[in-house]
Design a protein around this motif. Structure first.
Motif, PDB file in Angstrom:
ATOM      1  N   UNK A  53       0.911  -1.236   0.014  1.00 30.18           N
ATOM      2  CA  UNK A  53      -0.133   0.130   0.129  1.00 30.18           C
ATOM      3  C   UNK A  53       0.814   1.473  -0.098  1.00 30.18           C
ATOM      4  N   UNK A  54       1.979   1.208   0.814  1.00 28.89           N
ATOM      5  CA  UNK A  54       2.756   2.699   0.815  1.00 28.89           C
ATOM      6  C   UNK A  54       3.269   2.350  -0.506  1.00 28.89           C
ATOM      7  N   UNK A  55       4.052   1.525  -1.124  1.00 30.94           N
ATOM      8  CA  UNK A  55       4.394   1.782  -2.955  1.00 30.94           C
ATOM      9  C   UNK A  55       3.263   2.369  -3.765  1.00 30.94           C
ATOM     10  N   UNK A  56       2.071   1.629  -3.451  1.00 28.06           N
ATOM     11  CA  UNK A  56       1.216   2.444  -4.318  1.00 28.06           C
ATOM     12  C   UNK A  56       1.116   3.438  -4.319  1.00 28.06           C
ATOM     13  N   UNK A  57       1.126   3.782  -3.267  1.00 29.16           N
ATOM     14  CA  UNK A  57       0.484   5.712  -2.692  1.00 29.16           C
ATOM     15  C   UNK A  57       1.654   6.827  -2.429  1.00 29.16           C
ATOM     16  N   UNK A  58       3.124   5.610  -2.875  1.00 31.94           N
ATOM     17  CA  UNK A  58       4.178   6.559  -4.038  1.00 31.94           C
ATOM     18  C   UNK A  58       4.997   7.190  -2.486  1.00 31.94           C
ATOM     19  N   UNK A  59       5.078   6.450  -1.203  1.00 31.29           N
ATOM     20  CA  UNK A  59       5.667   6.857   0.283  1.00 31.29           C
ATOM     21  C   UNK A  59       6.808   6.242   0.078  1.00 31.29           C
ATOM     22  N   UNK A 108       0.279  10.646  13.881  1.00 32.22           N
ATOM     23  CA  UNK A 108      -1.241  10.891  13.671  1.00 32.22           C
ATOM     24  C   UNK A 108      -1.250  11.649  12.548  1.00 32.22           C
ATOM     25  N   UNK A 109      -0.054  11.708  11.162  1.00 28.12           N
ATOM     26  CA  UNK A 109      -0.259  11.940  10.487  1.00 28.12           C
ATOM     27  C   UNK A 109      -1.073  11.428   9.337  1.00 28.12           C
ATOM     28  N   UNK A 110      -1.399  11.504   8.285  1.00 29.07           N
ATOM     29  CA  UNK A 110      -2.774  10.569   7.226  1.00 29.07           C
ATOM     30  C   UNK A 110      -1.380  10.404   6.426  1.00 29.07           C
ATOM     31  N   UNK A 111      -2.012   9.653   4.969  1.00 29.66           N
ATOM     32  CA  UNK A 111      -0.914   9.556   4.109  1.00 29.66           C
ATOM     33  C   UNK A 111      -0.833  10.440   3.192  1.00 29.66           C
ATOM     34  N   UNK A 112      -2.202  11.580   3.155  1.00 26.64           N
ATOM     35  CA  UNK A 112      -1.337  13.026   2.186  1.00 26.64           C
ATOM     36  C   UNK A 112      -1.100  13.554   3.195  1.00 26.64           C
ATOM     37  N   UNK A 113      -0.901  13.616   4.763  1.00 23.02           N
ATOM     38  CA  UNK A 113       0.362  14.471   5.014  1.00 23.02           C
ATOM     39  C   UNK A 113       1.381  14.050   4.827  1.00 23.02           C
ATOM     40  N   UNK A 114       1.537  12.488   4.460  1.00 26.59           N
ATOM     41  CA  UNK A 114       3.193  11.829   4.123  1.00 26.59           C
ATOM     42  C   UNK A 114       3.562  12.335   3.081  1.00 26.59           C
ATOM     43  N   UNK A 115       2.910  12.066   2.227  1.00 34.18           N
ATOM     44  CA  UNK A 115       2.811  12.530   0.902  1.00 34.18           C
ATOM     45  C   UNK A 115       2.636  13.887   0.547  1.00 34.18           C
ATOM     46  N   UNK A 116       2.225  14.895   1.280  1.00 35.13           N
ATOM     47  CA  UNK A 116       3.267  16.458   1.153  1.00 35.13           C
ATOM     48  C   UNK A 116       4.675  16.832   2.113  1.00 35.13           C
ATOM     49  N   UNK A 117       4.091  15.432   3.063  1.00 38.66           N
ATOM     50  CA  UNK A 117       5.866  16.023   3.300  1.00 38.66           C
ATOM     51  C   UNK A 117       7.252  15.439   2.913  1.00 38.66           C
ATOM     52  N   UNK A 118       6.725  14.126   1.869  1.00 40.21           N
ATOM     53  CA  UNK A 118       8.181  13.370   1.190  1.00 40.21           C
ATOM     54  C   UNK A 118       8.055  14.697   0.343  1.00 40.21           C
ATOM     55  N   UNK A 119       7.096  14.982  -0.330  1.00 40.07           N
ATOM     56  CA  UNK A 119       7.292  15.341  -1.197  1.00 40.07           C
ATOM     57  C   UNK A 119       7.808  17.233  -1.470  1.00 40.07           C
ATOM     58  N   UNK A 120       7.049  17.599  -0.220  1.00 37.83           N
ATOM     59  CA  UNK A 120       8.591  19.027   0.187  1.00 37.83           C
ATOM     60  C   UNK A 120       9.719  18.521   0.642  1.00 37.83           C
ATOM     61  N   UNK A 121      10.084  17.137   1.366  1.00 40.05           N
ATOM     62  CA  UNK A 121      11.759  17.172   1.185  1.00 40.05           C
ATOM     63  C   UNK A 121      12.511  17.112   0.126  1.00 40.05           C
ATOM     64  N   UNK A 122      11.886  16.235  -0.581  1.00 34.30           N
ATOM     65  CA  UNK A 122      12.231  16.121  -1.559  1.00 34.30           C
ATOM     66  C   UNK A 122      13.382  17.540  -2.406  1.00 34.30           C
ATOM     67  N   UNK A 123      12.752  18.952  -2.069  1.00 34.75           N
ATOM     68  CA  UNK A 123      13.349  20.156  -2.332  1.00 34.75           C
ATOM     69  C   UNK A 123      13.304  20.629  -0.899  1.00 34.75           C
ATOM     70  N   UNK A 124      13.833  20.534  -0.046  1.00 36.91           N
ATOM     71  CA  UNK A 124      13.259  21.454   0.807  1.00 36.91           C
ATOM     72  C   UNK A 124      14.022  22.592   0.761  1.00 36.91           C
TER      73      UNK A 124
END
Length: 153
Positions: free
Chosen positions: A32-38, A70-86
């Motif tokens: 699932x994490x792989x499917x979600x792009x995490x 308490x981060x949601x999948x959406x929060x995690x996606x945002x965080x990792x997207x942001x982290x890719x270009x800090x």
């Protein structure tokens, strides 16, 4: 030290079962994490089985930590997207983390309040039990409501 059949230049890989066991989750959660792009860039061996590397283990540690916070999948996606270009997203990273910290602080306050209430009830019902055992009058709750308790009691 390399394992049998592995040269020291090859990175250590893990099967989906090994990773799932290490993180106390089902293999389906990893898929699932792989499917979600995490979890990205998970290679497959000649048999088509997933091969996880240390970078995936590190990412999963972060995912589990943030999910526990308490981060949601959406929060995690945002965080990792942001982290890719800090540098470009530093304000968004700080805002997301600050928001999560505030939510955790509120949860901690609510849990502390609940723990204190349970502590009051434990003292109250413990005193009721002692009163019953010693054939004394039962205590009155009103004296426990205002008493100060420590969570450590």
């Amino acid at each position: 030290m390399a394992e049998a059949g592995q040269t020291s230049a090859e990175p250590r890989t893990y099967t989906i079962r090994e990773v799932a066991r290490q993180f106390h989750m089902e293999p389906s959660a990893l898929r699932y994490y792989e499917d979600q792009g995490l979890l990205t860039n998970v290679r497959r061996n000649a048999s088509g089985q997933r091969e996880y590397e240390e970078c995936h283990i590190n990412r999963l540690r972060a995912i589990c930590c943030f999910k526990n916070a308490g981060m949601t999948i959406g929060d995690l996606k945002k965080f990792f997207l942001y982290e890719s270009n800090e540098p470009e997203h530093i304000d968004e990273i700080l805002e997301l983390l600050e928001s999560r910290r505030e939510a955790l602080d509120e949860q901690r306050r609510a849990l502390n309040e609940a723990a204190l209430h349970v502590q009051r009830k434990l003292h109250f019902y413990g005193d009721i039990k002692r009163s019953l055992d010693e054939h004394r009058p039962l205590p009155d709750w009103k004296y426990y409501k205002t008493r100060k308790y420590s969570i450590d009691c």
